[in-house]
Design a protein around this motif. Structure first.
Motif, PDB file in Angstrom:
ATOM      1  N   GLN A 193       2.148  -5.106  -1.857  1.00 16.54           N
ATOM      2  CA  GLN A 193       1.222  -6.243  -1.856  1.00 16.54           C
ATOM      3  C   GLN A 193       0.797  -6.597  -0.433  1.00 16.54           C
ATOM      4  N   LYS A 194       1.741  -6.545   0.500  1.00 18.69           N
ATOM      5  CA  LYS A 194       1.410  -6.814   1.909  1.00 18.69           C
ATOM      6  C   LYS A 194       0.376  -5.821   2.418  1.00 18.69           C
TER       7      LYS A 194
ATOM      8  N   THR B 281      -1.034  -4.408  12.741  1.00 15.11           N
ATOM      9  CA  THR B 281      -0.968  -5.534  11.800  1.00 15.11           C
ATOM     10  C   THR B 281       0.442  -6.075  11.635  1.00 15.11           C
TER      11      THR B 281
ATOM     12  N   ASP C 159       7.379  -3.766  -4.540  1.00  8.96           N
ATOM     13  CA  ASP C 159       6.160  -4.484  -4.945  1.00  8.96           C
ATOM     14  C   ASP C 159       5.690  -5.432  -3.840  1.00  8.96           C
ATOM     15  N   GLU C 160       6.631  -6.089  -3.181  1.00 14.84           N
ATOM     16  CA  GLU C 160       6.276  -7.001  -2.088  1.00 14.84           C
ATOM     17  C   GLU C 160       5.618  -6.236  -0.938  1.00 14.84           C
TER      18      GLU C 160
ATOM     19  N   GLU D 182      -1.729  -4.072   0.602  1.00 17.15           N
ATOM     20  CA  GLU D 182      -3.008  -4.297  -0.088  1.00 17.15           C
ATOM     21  C   GLU D 182      -3.750  -5.485   0.508  1.00 17.15           C
ATOM     22  N   ASP D 183      -3.011  -6.550   0.809  1.00 19.28           N
ATOM     23  CA  ASP D 183      -3.624  -7.742   1.401  1.00 19.28           C
ATOM     24  C   ASP D 183      -4.237  -7.430   2.766  1.00 19.28           C
ATOM     25  N   ALA D 184      -3.624  -6.489   3.476  1.00 18.42           N
ATOM     26  CA  ALA D 184      -4.129  -6.098   4.801  1.00 18.42           C
ATOM     27  C   ALA D 184      -5.154  -4.973   4.714  1.00 18.42           C
ATOM     28  N   ASP D 185      -5.473  -4.555   3.470  1.00 13.31           N
ATOM     29  CA  ASP D 185      -6.439  -3.482   3.224  1.00 13.31           C
ATOM     30  C   ASP D 185      -6.012  -2.185   3.908  1.00 13.31           C
TER      31      ASP D 185
END
Length: 394
Positions: free
Chosen positions: A187-188, A168, A183-184, A190-193
């Motif tokens: 979040q990345k 990814t 945090d960034e 999490e967005d990519a699961d």
């Protein structure tokens, strides 16, 4: 007819080294991939067959059935040699089914996947008394307080599933210097699961990275082994070996043997350690449960692990062997090492003089071989096409 060796993942130089390591002994090798594109390992003169199978990710069951159908046509069970983590995970998932048709070192379904998963690996290591970097899980209470007190910045956000993360993001982890960057990164992921953990960075330059490379027989006993030290890696600081030399570290044998035999591992495996620059302690970083990037180096120092694997699985094991002296022979993956050198110089982690001095070593090359040059020309064409594409897309 002898047992054939089926090699998966031929668009990478690990498979090329495996192909050569078996081919020089006259073993019939079979390259199986989902595409012929960039499979430069299959251009080796030691490749006897090349087959195109369904995509292992898009059609996993069809891919496994393809392997089984091929094996059924053979006089003897082929030896299966996956050369990429994604293939290892898939084989592990179907291990009980595919072992009926192939010779595979591992007999415990799930152990490959467990040792590839960073979180589960660290649990195993802790159970067996092996040091691992301090870790905080994203679902723990007082998460940020633990980062501030236990981990500190900078730290790394690391995946539990490395193959998916690398696929990814094209990197092994995120290095973060503040809560905002943390945090960034979270979040990345999490967005990519993708599940991640946060770890302390063990102090020390890249040459504090060491490996214990070994083979464990069907009794889960270490029979062949050596150690090595990374000199440069790419991406720098958290990447793969691009310039690594064999060097003897007996303490790694003591740590590695006890751990691997304790978990019942079988087959080739490499443990990556990092030596803490402050304390001198060795921390387990990860396991590579397929043949390593610098397999060509290991073969050159006298440990042809693909052939060692093959011989034991067909019932003709080679005598135990270890390399306990410093040969100084160095693995070199020139293309990515040049990229690494650029970044080491840019960040002032190495000087030009240090780099020049490092080159005066006997080498084992990732791709080039005078006796088998065709893969190198195929590889050069592949790199050339990538460079042209980058330039034209600007």
């Amino acid at each position: 007819m002898n047992h054939k060796a089926v090699i998966l993942g031929n668009n990478y130089y690990i498979a090329l080294s495996v192909m050569r390591g078996l081919g020089v002994h006259g073993i019939h090798t079979v390259a199986i991939d989902y595409s012929d594109d960039d499979t430069y390992a299959a251009k080796s003169k030691y490749c006897n067959e090349q087959l195109i199978a369904p995509h292992y990710k898009d059609e996993p069951e069809a891919f496994i059935q393809f392997l089984i159908d091929y094996a059924k046509k053979q006089d003897k069970k082929p030896v299966l040699m996956p050369c990429h983590d994604s293939y290892v995970e898939l084989i592990d998932q179907y291990l009980d089914q595919i072992r009926k048709y192939y010779l595979i070192p591992q007999t415990e379904q799930g152990l490959y996947t467990k040792t590839l998963d960073k979180e589960k690996l660290h649990e195993l290591a802790t159970e067996h008394g092996v040091l691992v970097p301090e870790t905080v899980h994203t679902n723990e209470e007082d998460f940020y307080e633990k980062i501030d007190q236990k981990i500190k910045y900078p730290c790394i956000v690391k995946p539990t599933d490395s193959p998916s993360f690398v696929s990814t993001f094209r990197q092994k982890n995120f290095k973060v210097y503040s809560r905002e960057e943390l945090d960034e990164a979270l979040q990345k992921a999490e967005d990519a699961d993708l599940e991640v953990i946060v770890q302390r960075i063990i102090p020390g330059f890249d040459d504090h990275m060491h490996t214990f490379d070994c083979y464990l027989n069907q009794d889960a006993k270490v029979t062949h082994w050596t150690t090595a030290q990374k000199l440069r890696q790419y991406p720098i600081n958290f990447g793969a070996s691009v310039y690594t030399h064999q060097l003897h570290f007996p303490e790694l044998y003591e740590i590695g043997k006890k751990f691997l035999e304790g978990i019942g591992f079988k087959g080739f495996v490499e443990i990556e350690f990092k030596k803490d620059a402050d304390t001198g302690d060795f921390y387990l970083i990860e396991l590579n449960v397929r043949f390593t990037n610098f397999d060509a180096l290991l073969t050159k120092v006298g440990l042809n692990f693909p052939y060692i694997t093959y011989c034991e699985l067909i019932g003709d094991p080679l005598p135990p062997m270890s390399i306990k002296e410093d040969t100084g022979i160095t693995f070199w993956y020139a293309y990515e090492d040049l990229l690494a050198i650029r970044d080491y110089l840019k960040t002032k982690q190495l000087t030009l003089l240090q780099i020049i001095r490092s080159f005066f070593k006997k080498k084992a090359y990732a791709v080039w071989d005078w006796k088998d040059p065709k893969p190198a020309f195929s590889y050069a064409g592949m790199i050339g096409r990538k460079v042209i594409k980058r330039v034209t897309n600007r």
